[in-house]
Design an enzyme around this catalytic site. Structure first.
Site, PDB file in Angstrom:
ATOM      1  N   VAL A  53      71.496  50.979  44.199  1.00 13.93           N
ATOM      2  CA  VAL A  53      72.792  51.194  43.487  1.00 13.93           C
ATOM      3  C   VAL A  53      74.132  51.150  44.192  1.00 13.93           C
ATOM      4  O   VAL A  53      74.944  50.289  43.710  1.00 13.93           O
ATOM      5  CB  VAL A  53      72.746  52.625  42.371  1.00 13.93           C
ATOM      6  N   ALA A  54      74.240  51.703  45.135  1.00 14.43           N
ATOM      7  CA  ALA A  54      75.394  51.783  45.961  1.00 14.43           C
ATOM      8  C   ALA A  54      74.993  52.248  47.343  1.00 14.43           C
ATOM      9  O   ALA A  54      73.973  53.016  47.497  1.00 14.43           O
ATOM     10  CB  ALA A  54      76.396  52.504  45.216  1.00 14.43           C
TER      11      ALA A  54
ATOM     12  N   HIS B 266      80.355  59.631  43.961  1.00 12.19           N
ATOM     13  CA  HIS B 266      79.292  59.818  44.717  1.00 12.19           C
ATOM     14  C   HIS B 266      79.493  59.457  46.044  1.00 12.19           C
ATOM     15  O   HIS B 266      79.220  59.984  47.293  1.00 12.19           O
ATOM     16  CB  HIS B 266      78.004  59.682  44.292  1.00 12.19           C
ATOM     17  N   GLU B 267      79.875  58.009  46.192  1.00 14.76           N
ATOM     18  CA  GLU B 267      80.110  57.461  47.456  1.00 14.76           C
ATOM     19  C   GLU B 267      81.176  57.977  48.243  1.00 14.76           C
ATOM     20  O   GLU B 267      81.207  58.067  49.337  1.00 14.76           O
ATOM     21  CB  GLU B 267      79.979  55.998  47.187  1.00 14.76           C
TER      22      GLU B 267
ATOM     23  N   HIS C  17      80.299  60.939  49.996  1.00 10.95           N
ATOM     24  CA  HIS C  17      79.658  60.792  51.345  1.00 10.95           C
ATOM     25  C   HIS C  17      80.671  60.428  52.443  1.00 10.95           C
ATOM     26  O   HIS C  17      80.410  60.760  53.672  1.00 10.95           O
ATOM     27  CB  HIS C  17      79.007  59.389  51.279  1.00 10.95           C
TER      28      HIS C  17
ATOM     29  N   GLU D 272      72.549  63.773  51.271  1.00  9.24           N
ATOM     30  CA  GLU D 272      72.339  63.687  49.620  1.00  9.24           C
ATOM     31  C   GLU D 272      72.794  64.985  48.991  1.00  9.24           C
ATOM     32  O   GLU D 272      73.323  64.922  47.766  1.00  9.24           O
ATOM     33  CB  GLU D 272      71.223  63.019  49.279  1.00  9.24           C
TER      34      GLU D 272
ATOM     35  N   TYR E 101      68.158  64.585  46.375  1.00  6.19           N
ATOM     36  CA  TYR E 101      69.277  64.721  45.722  1.00  6.19           C
ATOM     37  C   TYR E 101      69.617  65.924  44.850  1.00  6.19           C
ATOM     38  O   TYR E 101      70.370  66.912  45.290  1.00  6.19           O
ATOM     39  CB  TYR E 101      69.776  63.443  44.690  1.00  6.19           C
TER      40      TYR E 101
END
Length: 486
Positions: free
Chosen positions: A95-96, A122-123, A126, A145, A211
């Site tokens: 996905v990413a 979400h990214e 990170h 995660e 996750y």
């Protein structure tokens, strides 16, 4: 490239990149293609192929800065300078990916506002958890995660409210329990501290335990503090202490108890049944899960509709007229379809009426929704909608949109259908994904004919027979029914 500085020397045709901060090797990434860019904020731009750029701009203009600012208010300054996004072709297998300064993300996610919100946030999370402070070993990926998922949900709560966050959490936890049923509660990959045996590919650990079980442990730690804002303060201190280093779980937990000495005095790390050690090393589901009651306004209508469709005797007219799902948030539709998926196979009358009521509506929705409906179609052998399965697999090339359907097709009586579609599409697939699907198709079969895309074309497909099940085959079940970002 994932770099803080870049220059292009036009006469020499040379690009130069520089990263100001230390990063682990897995975050070094470069992309090349027919890409153009546009600014979407004071420190963000999107890169995409020309045909995609207008959509990317319309979806994200002004939004990334809003999300970055929310994250900074929780966890301190964004240290990487720029936050750019590049949209990659449908064959990008995940996905990413949170490469610093330049997030890689699959272009098909632009179809759904809700999934785009969650995946980009979400990214962004990170940038603090994973990129600034990194798990020292792949055996503890939850340190990246689980913390990033927790931070993502704190950010969405601040920007979109608790109900939205609870709805997203509900369908992810449903997926976690679905994966648990597939793998079994004693499966060692369900531990947060997984023992990575020699020769095992770390990508096998990319599952929902990393996750969602990781998230549940972090959420539990936050609840011990009594106020999420107190935990935010701890996480800011944790980032500042370990910035640009790699850590193990004990670093996080020791820092937590030092930051909250009153909790250390209460021996919260050894609370019966919720010991920190048990969280880390017990197989099975999370020892505790979050209270999602704040999402009831969005979750309750889904549960009501599901009960109407699964009650006996079925009143299809009442079920169909009770709610207009086109007015729902995408996550509500996903949660509804996931519940139907868990209940499949359904009685023939139910699946027929579901198709009559919703199939054409679902056709116009995003790929996350469509794949769930198509899984229901496959698991219920509902042949009138099988042409839609074929069409979907001809155009979707990501792992998350192919593996679940191939798994379901091969579990039932439709392996020949799966083989036919695979032969037609295999050269469009990423090589790693192609290998995984080959292994799914060869389970229980003799040689699988396949075309080597690097070989000279012939009229007769090459015959490939593996000597032993590959890692891809072993990892397929761990990826089934799972949509995870990196």
């Amino acid at each position: 490239m994932s770099a803080t500085q870049s220059t292009y020397l036009e006469q020499e045709g040379i690009y130069q990149f520089y990263m100001d901060y230390p990063v682990p090797a897995y975050l070094v990434a470069l992309v090349a293609g027919d890409l153009i860019s546009a600014d979407i904020g004071r420190r963000s731009r999107v890169w995409a192929e020309p045909c995609l750029l207008p959509t990317a701009i319309s979806k994200l203009s002004g939004m990334v800065e809003r999300w970055l600012s929310a994250a900074e208010s929780l966890y301190g300054p964004y240290i990487w300078g720029r936050y750019d996004i590049v949209f990659l072709p449908p064959s990008f297998p995940i996905v990413a990916m949170e490469n610093p300064c330049l997030t890689f993300i699959i272009s098909s996610i632009l179809e759904s506002d809700d999934f785009l919100i969650i995946d980009v946030i979400h990214e962004i999370a990170h940038s603090w958890f994973g990129n600034a402070v990194t798990n020292a070993t792949w055996e503890e990926m939850w340190l990246s995660e689980g913390l990033a998922t927790y931070a993502q949900r704190r950010i969405t709560t601040e920007t979109y409210g608790a109900a939205f966050t609870c709805l997203e959490t509900a369908f992810r936890l449903d997926a976690l329990h679905r994966q648990m049923k597939l793998l079994g509660e004693d499966n060692p990959v369900s531990k947060l501290q997984v023992k990575l045996e020699p020769g095992v590919n770390p990508s096998n650990l990319m599952n929902l335990f990393t996750y969602e079980k990781g998230y549940c442990f972090v959420y539990y730690l936050s609840q011990l503090c009594g106020d999420p804002k107190h935990f935010d303060s701890f996480l800011r201190a944790y980032i500042e202490k370990y910035k640009f280093t790699s850590v193990v779980a004990q670093d996080l937990l020791d820092s937590f108890l030092i930051f909250f000495p009153e909790l250390k005095e209460q021996s919260v790390d050894n609370k019966a049944g919720l010991e920190f050690e048990r969280w880390l090393n017990a197989t099975g589901p999370p020892l505790a899960e979050p209270d999602l009651s704040q999402g009831s306004s969005l979750i309750r209508p889904v549960e009501t509709l599901f009960k109407l469709w699964t009650s006996e005797p079925l009143d299809a007219v009442a079920a169909a007229s009770s709610v207009d799902i086109t007015k729902w948030r995408p996550f509500q539709t996903v949660l509804f379809l996931d519940r139907l998926l868990d209940g499949s196979p359904l009685p023939p009358e139910v699946i027929k009426k579901l198709s009559e009521c919703y199939s054409s509506q679902l056709d116009a929705m995003n790929a996350e929704i469509r794949i769930r409906w198509l899984q229901i179609v496959v698991r219920n052998d509902y042949y009138p909608d099988f042409y839609k399965v074929r069409h979907f697999l001809e155009y979707q090339m990501s792992r998350m949109y192919t593996i679940p359907l191939y798994e379901d097709l091969c579990t039932g009586t439709l392996k020949s259908f799966a083989l036919e579609v695979f032969y037609q599409t295999q050269n469009q697939l990423h090589p790693n994904l192609r290998k995984t699907i080959q292994q799914i198709l060869t389970q229980g079969l003799n040689p699988l004919p396949t075309t080597d895309p690097t070989a000279v074309a012939t009229d007769t497909p090459t015959m490939v027979l593996e000597d032993k099940p590959s890692e891809a085959a072993n990892s397929a079940i761990s990826l089934r029914d799972v949509n995870v970002s990196a």
